[in-house]
Design an enzyme around this catalytic site. Structure first.
Site, PDB file in Angstrom:
ATOM      1  N   ALA A  70      47.810  20.378  18.985  1.00  0.00           N
ATOM      2  CA  ALA A  70      47.096  19.926  20.176  1.00  0.00           C
ATOM      3  C   ALA A  70      47.089  18.404  20.306  1.00  0.00           C
ATOM      4  O   ALA A  70      47.089  17.878  21.411  1.00  0.00           O
ATOM      5  CB  ALA A  70      45.672  20.455  20.162  1.00  0.00           C
ATOM      6  N   ASN A 150      34.317  20.644  21.257  1.00  0.00           N
ATOM      7  CA  ASN A 150      34.499  21.098  19.874  1.00  0.00           C
ATOM      8  C   ASN A 150      33.297  20.820  18.978  1.00  0.00           C
ATOM      9  O   ASN A 150      33.189  21.378  17.909  1.00  0.00           O
ATOM     10  CB  ASN A 150      35.770  20.485  19.261  1.00  0.00           C
ATOM     11  CG  ASN A 150      35.827  18.990  19.420  1.00  0.00           C
ATOM     12  OD1 ASN A 150      35.739  18.471  20.531  1.00  0.00           O
ATOM     13  ND2 ASN A 150      35.951  18.278  18.325  1.00  0.00           N
ATOM     14  N   GLN A 180      39.513  24.796  22.229  1.00  0.00           N
ATOM     15  CA  GLN A 180      38.380  25.584  21.719  1.00  0.00           C
ATOM     16  C   GLN A 180      38.018  26.749  22.647  1.00  0.00           C
ATOM     17  O   GLN A 180      37.105  27.517  22.321  1.00  0.00           O
ATOM     18  CB  GLN A 180      37.156  24.685  21.484  1.00  0.00           C
ATOM     19  CG  GLN A 180      37.365  23.608  20.440  1.00  0.00           C
ATOM     20  CD  GLN A 180      37.478  24.148  19.002  1.00  0.00           C
ATOM     21  OE1 GLN A 180      37.233  25.336  18.735  1.00  0.00           O
ATOM     22  NE2 GLN A 180      37.855  23.286  18.068  1.00  0.00           N
ATOM     23  N   GLY A 201      47.782  26.193  17.560  1.00  0.00           N
ATOM     24  CA  GLY A 201      47.968  27.424  16.790  1.00  0.00           C
ATOM     25  C   GLY A 201      46.904  27.671  15.741  1.00  0.00           C
ATOM     26  O   GLY A 201      46.403  28.780  15.597  1.00  0.00           O
ATOM     27  N   CYS A 324      38.129  16.412  12.291  1.00  0.00           N
ATOM     28  CA  CYS A 324      39.150  15.377  12.439  1.00  0.00           C
ATOM     29  C   CYS A 324      38.595  13.998  12.155  1.00  0.00           C
ATOM     30  O   CYS A 324      39.324  13.071  11.849  1.00  0.00           O
ATOM     31  CB  CYS A 324      39.737  15.391  13.843  1.00  0.00           C
ATOM     32  SG  CYS A 324      40.245  17.025  14.302  1.00  0.00           S
TER      33      CYS A 324
HETATM   34  N1  PMP Z   1      41.365  19.169  20.877  1.00  0.00           N
HETATM   35  C1  PMP Z   1      40.269  19.817  20.446  1.00  0.00           C
HETATM   36  C2  PMP Z   1      39.190  20.161  21.422  1.00  0.00           C
HETATM   37  C3  PMP Z   1      40.140  20.162  19.106  1.00  0.00           C
HETATM   38  O1  PMP Z   1      39.052  20.795  18.680  1.00  0.00           O
HETATM   39  C4  PMP Z   1      41.187  19.819  18.210  1.00  0.00           C
HETATM   40  C5  PMP Z   1      41.088  20.145  16.739  1.00  0.00           C
HETATM   41  N2  PMP Z   1      39.918  19.677  16.125  1.00  0.00           N
HETATM   42  C6  PMP Z   1      42.308  19.135  18.716  1.00  0.00           C
HETATM   43  C7  PMP Z   1      42.360  18.831  20.054  1.00  0.00           C
HETATM   44  C8  PMP Z   1      43.457  18.719  17.814  1.00  0.00           C
HETATM   45  O2  PMP Z   1      44.170  19.846  17.424  1.00  0.00           O
HETATM   46  P1  PMP Z   1      45.379  19.780  16.380  1.00  0.00           P
HETATM   47  O3  PMP Z   1      44.727  19.851  15.041  1.00  0.00           O
HETATM   48  O4  PMP Z   1      46.201  21.006  16.672  1.00  0.00           O
HETATM   49  O5  PMP Z   1      46.127  18.532  16.600  1.00  0.00           O
END
Ligand code: PMP
Length: 378
Positions: A70, A150, A180, A201, A324
């Site tokens: 994402a 999130n 989400q 994914g 993150c």
């Molecule tokens: N957008 C949202 C709303 C998320 O919750 C996340 C993952 N925490 C991401 C983007 C990033 O996803 P990815 O780990 O696949 O890069």
């Protein structure tokens, strides 16, 4: 006994996903761009997965681009669209509650001289179309808004807002980070009037390192990298056939059970709220009508980190916000009107079908123990 309550951070790959990935690695190792039969064979595996993802979003296969996740999908959508459509139209719009990857993409656009408007939620923590429309004008080329937050599970009225944006300013490209919401709530980009939509994914029982970007037919995107002709030349680089196959299979399995899982998880969240509410000093932070998959709450007098470590020692995995940011606060809770001291005491629990009502009671019991042992020692 280990209790995993952090499915918004990541989920365990399903058996179906693992099987599909293993099959792809063992039996279909070719480069999908190769013209011989080994390559064609890998291409067919990828085609099937693309159809599965497209079916889950009610779109055509050609509208799906595979990415590394994402974060990349968000950057490709936001920066790729701004590069194509933002030569004259220099205003871009987002919210103050987005994931770090969306915030980061807009920061980069700002460095390039775009006028970035970041809309904060209203005093009650929600967004309305009227409020957003105040910022959209004829100079706007892009709006990006997440579907489900999130950190709190708040659901943003993206469909209503994008419908208004498209009606009044059809030149605006609309992007939604639906990470989400995907496979939890119905996600139909066409119905939402989203030109671009991000999914990942590893939040849906597939593997890490794979995601997709829906891009509506006719919407142009500049690529962030120059390279080969893979993914319509927009996202060059040899596709990871095993990751893609696993993603397709995981989604194919999940999409049939969105309503029944939703019912189970809603009941679980209610049970969790009941169990927590029996303790002193608990403040539920998630909106009542938010996603059932996420529950954010504060335990007055205990810091998030302290609780997180206490629970981890008991084998309970929760999060203090977004994984993150590695425990660092993103500021998003405050944007939703949560006061600093409560934000410092906030935990996020997030659910999947492996969780049970007993897990909710165990969580509450451990928190009660933490309160007894730790609150007075501060
Ligand atoms: N957008 C949202 C709303 C998320 O919750 C996340 C993952 N925490 C991401 C983007 C990033 O996803 P990815 O780990 O696949 O890069």
């Amino acid at each position: 006994m280990a209790i995993y309550l952090d499915s918004a951070a990541t989920t365990c790959p399903s058996e179906t996903c693992i099987q599909s990935m293993t099959e792809a690695m063992r039996g279909h190792f070719g480069n999908p761009s190769s013209l011989h039969s080994v390559g064609l064979d890998a291409q067919l595996v990828m085609d099937r997965a693309r159809k599965q993802i497209a079916a889950s979003l009610g779109c055509e296969s050609a509208e799906i681009l595979f990415t590394s996740g994402a974060t990349e999908s968000n950057h490709l959508a936001i920066r790729g669209a701004a590069m194509k459509y933002g030569k004259r139209l220099r205003r871009v719009i987002t919210t103050t509650v987005e994931h770090a990857s969306v915030r980061g993409a807009f920061d980069m656009l700002e460095e390039q001289g775009f006028e970035v408007i970041r809309i904060a939620p209203g005093p009650d923590g929600s967004y309305t179309a009227d409020q957003v429309m105040e910022s959209v004008n004829e100079n706007t080329c892009l709006i990006s808004m997440m579907m489900v937050n999130n950190e709190t599970g708040a659901i943003l009225p993206v469909q209503e807002i994008f419908t208004r944006v498209k009606r009044d300013y059809p030149q605006v490209i609309t992007h939604c980070d639906a990470v989400q919401g995907y496979m939890k709530l119905p996600v139909q980009p066409e119905k939402m009037h989203a030109d671009l939509l991000t999914v990942s994914g590893h939040k849906v029982h597939a593997c890490k390192g794979i995601g997709a970007l829906y891009h509506k037919k006719g919407v142009r995107l500049a690529s962030l990298m120059k390279g080969g002709e893979q993914e319509q030349g927009i996202r060059p680089g040899t596709e990871s056939v095993p990751l893609i196959a696993g993603f397709g299979a995981a989604v194919e399995e999940l999409r049939k059970t969105i309503p029944s899982r939703g019912e189970y998880i809603s009941a679980l969240r209610s049970e969790c709220i009941r169990a927590l509410s029996a303790l002193d000093g608990i403040a539920i932070q998630s909106p009542e009508e938010g996603s059932p998959y996420i529950l954010s709450f504060s335990v007055k007098g205990l810091r998030s980190e302290t609780m997180l470590h206490f629970l981890a020692e008991k084998g309970v995995s929760v999060s203090s916000g977004s994984a993150c940011s590695k425990g660092k606060q993103s500021g998003v809770l405050q944007q939703f009107g949560i006061k600093q001291d409560l934000a410092d005491s906030t935990l996020r629990v997030s659910f999947c079908m492996d969780n049970t009502a007993e897990d909710m009671h165990a969580l509450a019991a451990y928190l009660e123990e933490a309160q007894a042992k730790l609150v007075h020692k501060r």
